[in-house]
Design a protein around this motif. Structure first.
Motif, PDB file in Angstrom:
ATOM      1  N   GLU A 356     -41.806 -18.578   7.009  1.00  0.00           N
ATOM      2  CA  GLU A 356     -42.943 -17.792   7.527  1.00  0.00           C
ATOM      3  C   GLU A 356     -42.510 -16.823   8.611  1.00  0.00           C
ATOM      4  O   GLU A 356     -43.066 -15.725   8.735  1.00  0.00           O
ATOM      5  N   ASP A 357     -41.525 -17.221   9.425  1.00  0.00           N
ATOM      6  CA  ASP A 357     -41.106 -16.346  10.536  1.00  0.00           C
ATOM      7  C   ASP A 357     -40.380 -15.104  10.032  1.00  0.00           C
ATOM      8  O   ASP A 357     -40.348 -14.073  10.722  1.00  0.00           O
ATOM      9  N   PRO A 360     -43.856 -13.328   6.353  1.00  0.00           N
ATOM     10  CA  PRO A 360     -45.254 -13.779   6.459  1.00  0.00           C
ATOM     11  C   PRO A 360     -45.905 -13.855   5.078  1.00  0.00           C
ATOM     12  O   PRO A 360     -45.644 -13.012   4.215  1.00  0.00           O
ATOM     13  N   GLU A 361     -46.723 -14.872   4.881  1.00  0.00           N
ATOM     14  CA  GLU A 361     -47.328 -15.154   3.574  1.00  0.00           C
ATOM     15  C   GLU A 361     -46.245 -15.173   2.481  1.00  0.00           C
ATOM     16  O   GLU A 361     -46.281 -14.382   1.530  1.00  0.00           O
ATOM     17  N   ARG A 369     -42.627  -5.475   2.115  1.00  0.00           N
ATOM     18  CA  ARG A 369     -41.887  -6.084   3.226  1.00  0.00           C
ATOM     19  C   ARG A 369     -40.440  -5.564   3.275  1.00  0.00           C
ATOM     20  O   ARG A 369     -39.833  -5.510   4.347  1.00  0.00           O
TER      21      ARG A 369
END
Length: 456
Positions: A356-357, A360-361, A369
């Motif tokens: 997650e870090d 995200p999602e 991304r």
């Protein structure tokens, strides 16, 4: 020696969980134990998903860690494969294998990739569903056969292609086959009607064909040939020595198996995501259309959104779940644990790509991304890293982009079933948990949009 925490269930239970549902098992362990944990597989194995720890492991292959050969691949790829050897032998084999997969030599295969893709997709009928993975396997197998041998329509090449398809299709998806790989005691030849006996006989057929091809090439040497087999026969190491027939046959098997199965799976996932998410498909088509009527392959390779789609495909469900194992050479600290020599450590590519870090999602397919930031080689590592990084990584990405561009430029496709598909183990790698069916809705009049290839 105190190893990082991990499940306390019996070893056999852990092995079965690992074989039957490795992704879920790793995620459960990560939630419980964090960035580093130990599983009791055939021997204790430390799993790591922290990017800083991965950097420490993958950049210190010769100092703090050894990169041994991978015994699980021995039955299929042989004892001389670049995947199963280690140390100086690995370094030598790697140096001999690298040239055909980089630079101008690799780009010369653009014409092969485009031609094969066009031939295969021309056979798909409007309105008739087809299995995406089988179709992508047909494309990538023919491409690697053409790249390795130069002629894929010879009787020997066709026979080899047929045997490899059966070996991979019937053995790759079977939990029993994975169990046999993890337990050498189960690798007993009890006749041609038993699973292991059947595998051995098919492997023997494949190697017989490889040896025949190698022998014929040696007898009819032609310095003008640029296929990979010809280049490898001509290659010499630092001592001026060529590869032996045994080394050549194992490396050819490695290229044929790893060079088509993994890319076919990645292409299958890419087509699934592109057509499951209309916004992704539209943005990709707009980018391809922006190249004009006759884009060359070099222009296609530079498309940022196509690149992002390929990267996100390789991120969300990486074909390789893990890096190759490393063995600790001297006492060291990793994620706060003191590890002793002999400890086996493995990077979890899957868990790193699900952080997650970093992402995200992480369960959402978001190519953007990769347009918004650049990830380090220890945050995004679909091809592994360090001394054991996949030698065909550049070729695989090159092939993936050209195949997708050709298909999307020529055809309007749709998923037959838009329900979610999940990853599952296929042998030692991953793949979709069910067949993905697609249908051709229309063919574009794209004669003017044929992808031109790069010369030289």
């Amino acid at each position: 020696m105190k190893l990082p925490n991990g499940p306390q269930t019996p070893q056999l239970v852990q092995i079965l969980q690992w074989i039957l549902n490795p992704m879920t098992y790793m995620e459960d362990c990560a939630r419980r134990y964090g960035d580093i944990f130990t599983l009791q597989l055939t021997s204790p194995m430390v799993f790591v998903s922290n990017p800083q720890a991965l950097q420490q492991i993958l950049t210190r292959d010769t100092k703090e860690f050894e990169a041994p050969g991978e015994p699980l691949f021995l039955p299929t790829l042989g004892e001389h494969s670049v995947i199963t050897v280690s140390g100086e032998v690995h370094r030598r084999q790697r140096q001999l294998l690298m040239p055909p997969f980089h630079g101008d030599r690799m780009r010369a295969y653009a014409q092969v990739i485009n031609k094969v893709t066009e031939e295969i997709i021309s056979q798909w009928q409007i309105g008739k569903p087809f299995c995406v993975r089988s179709a992508m396997q047909a494309i990538t197998m023919r491409i690697i056969m053409q790249a390795v041998f130069g002629l894929y329509d010879s009787p020997r090449a066709q026979a080899l292609e047929d045997i490899l398809k059966i070996m991979l299709d019937r053995g790759g998806s079977s939990p029993l086959r994975a169990l046999m790989l993890y337990f050498p005691a189960l690798q007993r030849d009890l006749g041609s009607l038993t699973p292991w006996g059947t595998f051995l006989r098919r492997r023997e057929q494949a190697y017989k064909l490889l040896y025949e091809e190698i022998q014929e090439r040696r007898e009819q040497a032609d310095s003008s040939r640029t296929d990979i087999l010809s280049l490898l026969i001509a290659a010499r190491d630092e001592a001026g020595q060529p590869m032996t027939d045994a080394e050549l046959s194992d490396e050819l098997m490695t290229l044929l198996v790893a060079g088509h199965e993994t890319t076919a799976t990645a292409l299958t996932w890419a087509l699934y995501w592109i057509h499951k998410l209309p916004a992704v498909r539209e943005k990709l088509l707009q980018e391809l259309d922006s190249l004009g009527d006759r884009p060359d392959s070099n222009s296609v390779l530079k498309l940022p959104y196509l690149n992002a789609v390929c990267y996100e495909t390789l991120r969300i469900y990486p074909v390789a779940m893990l890096t190759f194992a490393r063995v600790v050479k001297q006492p060291l600290s990793l994620c706060g644990y003191e590890l002793e020599p002999g400890t086996q450590v493995m990077g979890s590519i899957y868990l790193t790509h699900q952080r997650e870090d970093l992402y995200p999602e992480p369960k959402q397919f978001k190519p953007e991304r990769f347009l918004e930031r650049q990830f380090s080689p220890y945050e995004f590592l679909p091809f592994g890293g360090g001394a054991k990084r996949c030698i065909g990584d550049a070729f695989a990405q090159f092939e993936m982009k050209l195949v997708l561009a050709t298909i999307l430029s020529r055809l309007e496709l749709a998923l037959v079933d838009n329900s979610d598909v999940q990853p599952r183990r296929r042998g030692l790698v991953t793949g979709p948990n069910r067949p993905i069916q697609m249908v051709v809705k229309d063919r574009h009049q794209v004669q003017s949009r044929t992808l031109e290839t790069i010369s030289g």
